[in-house]
Design a protein around this motif. Structure first.
Motif, PDB file in Angstrom:
ATOM      1  N   MET A 255      42.368  23.477  -8.386  1.00  0.00           N
ATOM      2  CA  MET A 255      41.932  22.080  -8.327  1.00  0.00           C
ATOM      3  C   MET A 255      42.724  21.293  -9.357  1.00  0.00           C
ATOM      4  O   MET A 255      42.428  21.340 -10.548  1.00  0.00           O
ATOM      5  CB  MET A 255      40.442  21.986  -8.639  1.00  0.00           C
ATOM      6  CG  MET A 255      39.572  22.830  -7.730  1.00  0.00           C
ATOM      7  SD  MET A 255      39.500  22.178  -6.057  1.00  0.00           S
ATOM      8  CE  MET A 255      38.386  20.809  -6.343  1.00  0.00           C
ATOM      9  N   MET A 258      42.436  14.884  -7.121  1.00  0.00           N
ATOM     10  CA  MET A 258      41.647  14.461  -5.953  1.00  0.00           C
ATOM     11  C   MET A 258      41.994  13.020  -5.635  1.00  0.00           C
ATOM     12  O   MET A 258      41.105  12.164  -5.582  1.00  0.00           O
ATOM     13  CB  MET A 258      40.158  14.546  -6.281  1.00  0.00           C
ATOM     14  CG  MET A 258      39.612  15.945  -6.356  1.00  0.00           C
ATOM     15  SD  MET A 258      37.826  15.878  -6.169  1.00  0.00           S
ATOM     16  CE  MET A 258      37.512  17.525  -5.590  1.00  0.00           C
ATOM     17  N   GLY A 285      39.299  24.420 -11.594  1.00  0.00           N
ATOM     18  CA  GLY A 285      39.967  23.227 -12.088  1.00  0.00           C
ATOM     19  C   GLY A 285      40.674  23.515 -13.394  1.00  0.00           C
ATOM     20  O   GLY A 285      40.335  24.447 -14.113  1.00  0.00           O
ATOM     21  N   PHE A 286      41.684  22.708 -13.673  1.00  0.00           N
ATOM     22  CA  PHE A 286      42.358  22.854 -14.967  1.00  0.00           C
ATOM     23  C   PHE A 286      42.924  21.507 -15.366  1.00  0.00           C
ATOM     24  O   PHE A 286      43.059  20.599 -14.558  1.00  0.00           O
ATOM     25  CB  PHE A 286      43.457  23.921 -14.903  1.00  0.00           C
ATOM     26  CG  PHE A 286      44.717  23.455 -14.213  1.00  0.00           C
ATOM     27  CD1 PHE A 286      44.734  23.228 -12.846  1.00  0.00           C
ATOM     28  CD2 PHE A 286      45.889  23.232 -14.934  1.00  0.00           C
ATOM     29  CE1 PHE A 286      45.891  22.794 -12.210  1.00  0.00           C
ATOM     30  CE2 PHE A 286      47.047  22.811 -14.305  1.00  0.00           C
ATOM     31  CZ  PHE A 286      47.053  22.579 -12.946  1.00  0.00           C
ATOM     32  N   VAL A 287      43.216  21.406 -16.650  1.00  0.00           N
ATOM     33  CA  VAL A 287      43.795  20.192 -17.206  1.00  0.00           C
ATOM     34  C   VAL A 287      45.004  20.639 -18.008  1.00  0.00           C
ATOM     35  O   VAL A 287      44.897  21.480 -18.889  1.00  0.00           O
ATOM     36  CB  VAL A 287      42.758  19.464 -18.094  1.00  0.00           C
ATOM     37  CG1 VAL A 287      43.405  18.371 -18.893  1.00  0.00           C
ATOM     38  CG2 VAL A 287      41.617  18.917 -17.238  1.00  0.00           C
TER      39      VAL A 287
ATOM     40  N   LEU B 273      32.620  17.294  -7.246  1.00  0.00           N
ATOM     41  CA  LEU B 273      33.574  18.391  -7.472  1.00  0.00           C
ATOM     42  C   LEU B 273      34.688  17.990  -8.436  1.00  0.00           C
ATOM     43  O   LEU B 273      35.361  18.848  -8.997  1.00  0.00           O
ATOM     44  CB  LEU B 273      34.188  18.869  -6.152  1.00  0.00           C
ATOM     45  CG  LEU B 273      33.260  19.637  -5.211  1.00  0.00           C
ATOM     46  CD1 LEU B 273      33.995  19.997  -3.920  1.00  0.00           C
ATOM     47  CD2 LEU B 273      32.722  20.902  -5.878  1.00  0.00           C
ATOM     48  N   MET B 274      34.867  16.687  -8.642  1.00  0.00           N
ATOM     49  CA  MET B 274      35.869  16.224  -9.616  1.00  0.00           C
ATOM     50  C   MET B 274      35.589  16.817 -10.997  1.00  0.00           C
ATOM     51  O   MET B 274      36.517  17.000 -11.799  1.00  0.00           O
ATOM     52  CB  MET B 274      35.848  14.693  -9.651  1.00  0.00           C
ATOM     53  CG  MET B 274      36.941  14.064 -10.468  1.00  0.00           C
ATOM     54  SD  MET B 274      38.627  14.439  -9.881  1.00  0.00           S
ATOM     55  CE  MET B 274      39.544  14.141 -11.418  1.00  0.00           C
ATOM     56  N   LEU B 276      35.005  19.776 -11.602  1.00  0.00           N
ATOM     57  CA  LEU B 276      35.710  21.055 -11.731  1.00  0.00           C
ATOM     58  C   LEU B 276      37.019  20.852 -12.482  1.00  0.00           C
ATOM     59  O   LEU B 276      37.437  21.717 -13.247  1.00  0.00           O
ATOM     60  CB  LEU B 276      36.008  21.654 -10.350  1.00  0.00           C
ATOM     61  CG  LEU B 276      34.832  22.050  -9.466  1.00  0.00           C
ATOM     62  CD1 LEU B 276      35.349  22.702  -8.180  1.00  0.00           C
ATOM     63  CD2 LEU B 276      33.893  23.006 -10.181  1.00  0.00           C
ATOM     64  N   ILE B 277      37.660  19.721 -12.219  1.00  0.00           N
ATOM     65  CA  ILE B 277      38.946  19.452 -12.877  1.00  0.00           C
ATOM     66  C   ILE B 277      38.718  18.981 -14.310  1.00  0.00           C
ATOM     67  O   ILE B 277      39.206  19.598 -15.253  1.00  0.00           O
ATOM     68  CB  ILE B 277      39.765  18.417 -12.079  1.00  0.00           C
ATOM     69  CG1 ILE B 277      39.971  18.901 -10.645  1.00  0.00           C
ATOM     70  CG2 ILE B 277      41.098  18.138 -12.785  1.00  0.00           C
ATOM     71  CD1 ILE B 277      40.704  17.916  -9.758  1.00  0.00           C
ATOM     72  N   ARG B 280      37.364  21.711 -16.342  1.00  0.00           N
ATOM     73  CA  ARG B 280      38.026  23.033 -16.198  1.00  0.00           C
ATOM     74  C   ARG B 280      37.022  24.105 -15.797  1.00  0.00           C
ATOM     75  O   ARG B 280      36.896  25.147 -16.482  1.00  0.00           O
ATOM     76  CB  ARG B 280      38.670  23.491 -17.502  1.00  0.00           C
ATOM     77  CG  ARG B 280      39.663  22.576 -18.126  1.00  0.00           C
ATOM     78  CD  ARG B 280      39.034  21.536 -18.991  1.00  0.00           C
ATOM     79  NE  ARG B 280      39.944  21.091 -20.050  1.00  0.00           N
ATOM     80  CZ  ARG B 280      39.800  19.959 -20.703  1.00  0.00           C
ATOM     81  NH1 ARG B 280      38.820  19.114 -20.395  1.00  0.00           N
ATOM     82  NH2 ARG B 280      40.647  19.661 -21.655  1.00  0.00           N
ATOM     83  N   ILE B 281      36.308  23.857 -14.733  1.00  0.00           N
ATOM     84  CA  ILE B 281      35.250  24.778 -14.319  1.00  0.00           C
ATOM     85  C   ILE B 281      35.780  25.759 -13.284  1.00  0.00           C
ATOM     86  O   ILE B 281      36.575  25.410 -12.423  1.00  0.00           O
ATOM     87  CB  ILE B 281      34.057  23.975 -13.743  1.00  0.00           C
ATOM     88  CG1 ILE B 281      33.403  23.162 -14.859  1.00  0.00           C
ATOM     89  CG2 ILE B 281      33.042  24.908 -13.076  1.00  0.00           C
ATOM     90  CD1 ILE B 281      32.443  22.112 -14.358  1.00  0.00           C
TER      91      ILE B 281
END
Lengths: 347, 347
Positions: A255, A258, A285-287, B273-274, B276-277, B280-281
């Motif tokens: 992710m 979006m 997700g990651f950053v 779901l945003m 998640l980003i 960082r989930i």
């Protein structure tokens, strides 16, 4: 210390918090002055900004959040936008930087920026590569692709990889790295020109224009009859829903962004999450800001690929600060073909 | 080989594929006969079924799927339901099993079942523990809790853990294992009786009745002012949406079940779901059938906890095959308090 030089400094200001679709009118160009010197005893830098990076995540910072974001502060109405850029040091009070050094990192959307924390900047060493590449393939976009594909999705030879927004700053690199890894790679994009670029320029195995598909699920079934191992998600929304139906057992969804949702007053819900269970899928997700410690390893590898011609790179360049607001907004209508950036000066 | 004995065998049959909410009328009890002997030279077993497990995943198998499920075949109209149970071997052609052995594993919803693949069964060794526990805490439900909490969510001391459907077969074990690990644990359930059980019997730090909350986001903010590290999701839907808003950075969501969605003609979409980003989930589904190789390690540990009184366990037992369809359907209206199972015979 030489006498303090003061020069004009034009800046891009956010006029107010944004809801829904952002517009150029939400920003304005104001004129101010910049001191090209640092206060005595202070370890700050003054940068002359050369290239500014337009990135979709910046949209999120235009909205006022009840809870502060965990990775970047929201923009403040009346103040200059902040983003990533390539700059030249024009005054330094910091022992690690000297006049003339080239750097990339967080800077203001303006001609000159005072940097109170120079440690956050990366020095640019590979000047045999176009400087502007440090806003993208050799900067945040490239590192995002690299981390998302390898650290998050754990790509390996033989994986079936799908990339959305595939001609964008991140997508084009994801696809090419995946090809170098021995994956089968398909990308989606929003115009025939971009779709064509994926195959002819970036070497994707296949590509499609999502705007021309009546049914994204059918399209994905066509392009991935055996299913998808890795989805590198830059868009969310309807495409993510359709991808979930087409994932393989033990698939991974990175992710990353979006962009289909950023300008909606209320985000859409995603159906088909039950597939995460039945197919044992990891969606993560990651950053990229968490991974800057891996930058030098990445830079070495990516600079090698670029110099060896193993990775191609397409930029979409806007000239001048005046056009910066339009360039940024254009990301959300898909105007750009390739990495969007703004040139303020070349040296 | 002794003379072939034939005995009456009552069975639960699925009448037809189900859409929407299932009902008892969708199943029927039919009478047949069973041979209590194995064909000469065949390595099959005949089991007398003692306890049958009612599990929410069985709902999914009642629906006809275009693409076959990756972990269990759909039920076939006109044929007996298949699930997990505890049984006694009454005839064996397999060298590893003999008359009188107690086993747990996949069997039919009927009095006697012919097992063509005895290797899929586990022998029961700890007969000092109630046999029925092998339909739950020492069987699939317990292993599900163990794998989901440790292998998937990587629970560690100090984590803030939220469990939905927390008094159910899996939830009650998740919460107690998390407490043993040194986590802070809150559970939700659908009645005051269940909510009370979480605190008084299972030692959860706190619990709430989700049906009494106007706003699940506010409820979670109240119970987790510092946010949630691990969400063990048994329900999906609105609770998952609210949890996403309350997760902490680097949180983990174990996707175990989505009971809120199983009976909807079309699943609901999940917003947020945003997160998640930005946080960082990692959100990861799993299927316990992939982890049966870890069963013996788990069994040893869990049997120890039970015998030492470190884990409590609540069952909700229905007597007799006639009531099996109602018992299964009751899972979806939340009738059961604790692990739902059906007793056919005690030895």
């Amino acid at each position: 210390m030489s006498a303090v030089a003061e020069v004009p400094n034009r800046r891009v200001i956010l006029k107010g918090h944004v809801t829904g679709f952002p517009s150029e009118d939400g920003m304005e160009i104001v004129s101010g002055m910049a001191h090209l010197a640092v206060p005595p005893g202070s370890a700050v830098l003054v940068l002359k900004n050369l290239y500014l990076s337009c990135d979709p995540y910046m949209r999120g910072l235009m909205t006022k959040h009840e809870r502060p974001s965990s990775y970047a502060p929201d923009f403040i109405p009346g103040e200059v936008l902040v983003g990533y850029g390539v700059s030249k040091v024009v005054a330094s009070g910091h022992p690690d930087f000297k006049f003339g050094d080239l750097v990339w990192g967080r800077t203001g959307w303006e001609e000159f920026t005072l940097i109170p924390n120079p440690e956050s900047l990366f020095k640019i060493n590979h000047t045999e590569i176009p400087l502007s590449y440090y806003t993208g393939v050799l900067g945040m976009s490239g590192l995002t692709a690299y981390i998302g594909l390898y650290d998050v999705a754990k790509a390996k030879k033989g994986d079936f990889v799908f990339v959305s927004a595939a001609s964008g700053a991140v997508g084009q690199i994801v696809g090419q790295l995946a090809k170098l890894t021995g994956c089968y790679v398909v990308g989606s994009a929003g115009s025939d020109e971009k779709v064509n670029l994926l195959k002819t320029k970036f070497g994707f195995d296949d590509s499609f224009n999502y705007k021309k598909e009546q049914d994204l699920n059918s399209a994905l079934q066509r392009y991935f009859p055996e299913g998808i191992d890795i989805y590198f998600d830059n868009v969310g929304g309807a495409m993510l829903e359709a991808v979930l139906l087409n994932m393989r057992v033990h698939g991974r969804i990175t992710m990353c962004g979006m962009i289909s949702q950023y300008n909606l007053e209320k985000h859409e819900g995603t159906r088909n999450l039950m597939n995460l269970i039945s197919k044992r899928i990891r969606m993560e997700g990651f950053v990229v800001f968490d991974y800057f410690s891996e930058y030098h390893k990445f830079e070495l590898e990516m600079a090698g690929y670029l110099m060896d011609g193993k990775i191609d790179y397409v930029e979409d360049i806007t000239e001048g600060l005046d056009k910066a607001p339009a360039a940024l907004i254009g990301l959300f209508t898909g105007c750009n073909v390739g990495k969007k950036l703004i040139t303020l000066a070349r040296e």
